[in-house]
Design a protein around this motif. Structure first.
Motif, short mmCIF file in Angstrom:
data_model
loop_
_atom_site.label_atom_id
_atom_site.label_comp_id
_atom_site.label_asym_id
_atom_site.label_seq_id
_atom_site.Cartn_x
_atom_site.Cartn_y
_atom_site.Cartn_z
N VAL A 1 13.50 3.90 2.54
CA VAL A 1 13.02 4.61 1.36
C VAL A 1 12.01 5.63 1.84
CG1 VAL A 1 13.39 2.70 -0.25
CG2 VAL A 1 11.19 2.91 0.91
N MET A 2 11.88 6.71 1.11
CA MET A 2 10.91 7.75 1.46
C MET A 2 9.53 7.26 1.03
SD MET A 2 10.34 10.63 2.88
CE MET A 2 11.97 11.27 3.06
N VAL A 3 8.66 7.07 2.01
CA VAL A 3 7.28 6.66 1.73
C VAL A 3 6.49 7.94 1.55
CG1 VAL A 3 5.26 5.45 2.62
CG2 VAL A 3 7.55 4.53 3.03
N ASP A 4 6.00 8.17 0.28
CA ASP A 4 5.38 9.45 0.02
C ASP A 4 3.88 9.48 0.20
OD1 ASP A 4 6.43 9.12 -3.43
OD2 ASP A 4 4.74 8.16 -2.48
N GLN A 5 3.23 8.35 0.16
CA GLN A 5 1.78 8.36 0.40
C GLN A 5 1.27 6.95 0.54
OE1 GLN A 5 0.41 10.32 -3.13
NE2 GLN A 5 -0.34 8.44 -3.99
N PHE A 6 0.09 6.85 1.13
CA PHE A 6 -0.60 5.59 1.23
C PHE A 6 -1.46 5.42 -0.01
CE2 PHE A 6 0.06 6.79 5.65
CZ PHE A 6 0.63 5.64 6.15
N ASP A 7 -1.94 4.22 -0.23
CA ASP A 7 -2.90 3.93 -1.29
C ASP A 7 -4.11 4.86 -1.14
OD1 ASP A 7 -4.64 2.76 -3.10
OD2 ASP A 7 -4.12 0.73 -2.52
N ASP A 8 -4.80 5.14 -2.23
CA ASP A 8 -5.99 6.02 -2.21
C ASP A 8 -7.03 5.57 -1.20
OD1 ASP A 8 -5.96 6.66 -5.79
OD2 ASP A 8 -4.93 7.66 -4.15
N GLU B 1 0.81 -1.21 0.00
CA GLU B 1 0.00 0.00 0.00
C GLU B 1 0.84 1.27 0.00
OE1 GLU B 1 -2.44 -0.61 3.43
OE2 GLU B 1 -3.70 -2.06 2.38
N PHE B 2 2.02 1.23 0.60
CA PHE B 2 2.90 2.40 0.63
C PHE B 2 3.45 2.66 -0.76
CE2 PHE B 2 4.33 1.37 5.26
CZ PHE B 2 3.12 1.81 5.74
N THR B 3 3.66 3.95 -1.07
CA THR B 3 4.28 4.30 -2.34
C THR B 3 5.52 5.14 -2.12
OG1 THR B 3 2.93 6.30 -2.61
CG2 THR B 3 2.07 4.25 -3.59
N ASP C 1 7.92 7.60 -4.79
CA ASP C 1 7.96 8.16 -6.15
C ASP C 1 6.77 7.71 -6.98
OD1 ASP C 1 10.36 9.53 -5.68
OD2 ASP C 1 11.56 7.79 -6.24
N GLY C 2 5.61 7.59 -6.34
CA GLY C 2 4.38 7.24 -7.03
C GLY C 2 4.21 5.77 -7.35
N LYS C 3 5.15 4.95 -6.95
CA LYS C 3 5.08 3.51 -7.24
C LYS C 3 5.01 2.74 -5.92
CE LYS C 3 7.82 4.01 -11.40
NZ LYS C 3 9.04 3.64 -12.09
N PRO C 4 4.33 1.58 -5.92
CA PRO C 4 4.29 0.78 -4.68
C PRO C 4 5.70 0.41 -4.22
CG PRO C 4 2.77 -0.10 -6.31
CD PRO C 4 3.59 0.95 -7.01
N VAL C 5 5.89 0.41 -2.92
CA VAL C 5 7.18 0.00 -2.37
C VAL C 5 7.45 -1.46 -2.72
CG1 VAL C 5 8.48 -0.34 -0.23
CG2 VAL C 5 7.10 1.72 -0.53
N TRP C 6 6.39 -2.26 -2.72
CA TRP C 6 6.50 -3.69 -3.07
C TRP C 6 5.36 -4.02 -4.03
CZ3 TRP C 6 3.93 -8.23 -0.44
CH2 TRP C 6 4.45 -9.45 -0.89
N ASN C 7 5.68 -4.75 -5.09
CA ASN C 7 4.68 -5.09 -6.10
C ASN C 7 3.87 -6.34 -5.75
OD1 ASN C 7 6.39 -7.26 -6.60
ND2 ASN C 7 7.17 -6.46 -8.54
N GLY C 8 4.12 -6.90 -4.60
CA GLY C 8 3.38 -8.08 -4.17
C GLY C 8 3.95 -9.39 -4.72
#
Length: 100
Positions: A86-93, A36-38, A40-47
């Motif tokens: 890593v810089m976590v810039d936002q949570f999922d919507d 859920e964390f992003t 640079d606009g991308k998920p930290v982990w793609n699952g």
């Protein structure tokens, strides 16, 4: 101290011992957060990408110590601290919608 790497990127670290670090990083709750964390606009982990858990480098340990000095509220219920590298810039919507 142990570091979690995903796709060659150091993502998080903990001051837990190796067994505890694996338990933390492999937990379903932690994995859900990473998805859920992003950054640079991308998920930290793609699952899908595998996790690598390795001993932390001296530079990572210094970052960890600096981060704990700035924020002392990052302990899990067992007392181990986890710091994101890593810089976590936002949570999922999903989280943004709950605040409205």
């Amino acid at each position: 101290m142990f570091t979690l790497e995903i796709d060659g990127v150091a993502v998080a670290m903990t001051d837990a011992d190796e067994a505890e670090a694996r338990e933390i990083f492999d937990s379903e709750d932690f994995k859900a957060d990473l998805a859920e964390f992003t950054t640079d606009g991308k998920p930290v982990w793609n699952g899908k990408s595998p996790f690598t858990i390795r001993p932390a480098t001296e530079d990572e340990e210094d970052l960890f110590d600096d981060s704990l000095e700035a924020d002392e509220d990052d302990e899990d219920e067992d007392g181990a601290s986890v710091v994101f590298l890593v810089m976590v810039d936002q949570f999922d919507d999903e989280f943004d919608d709950e605040d409205e």
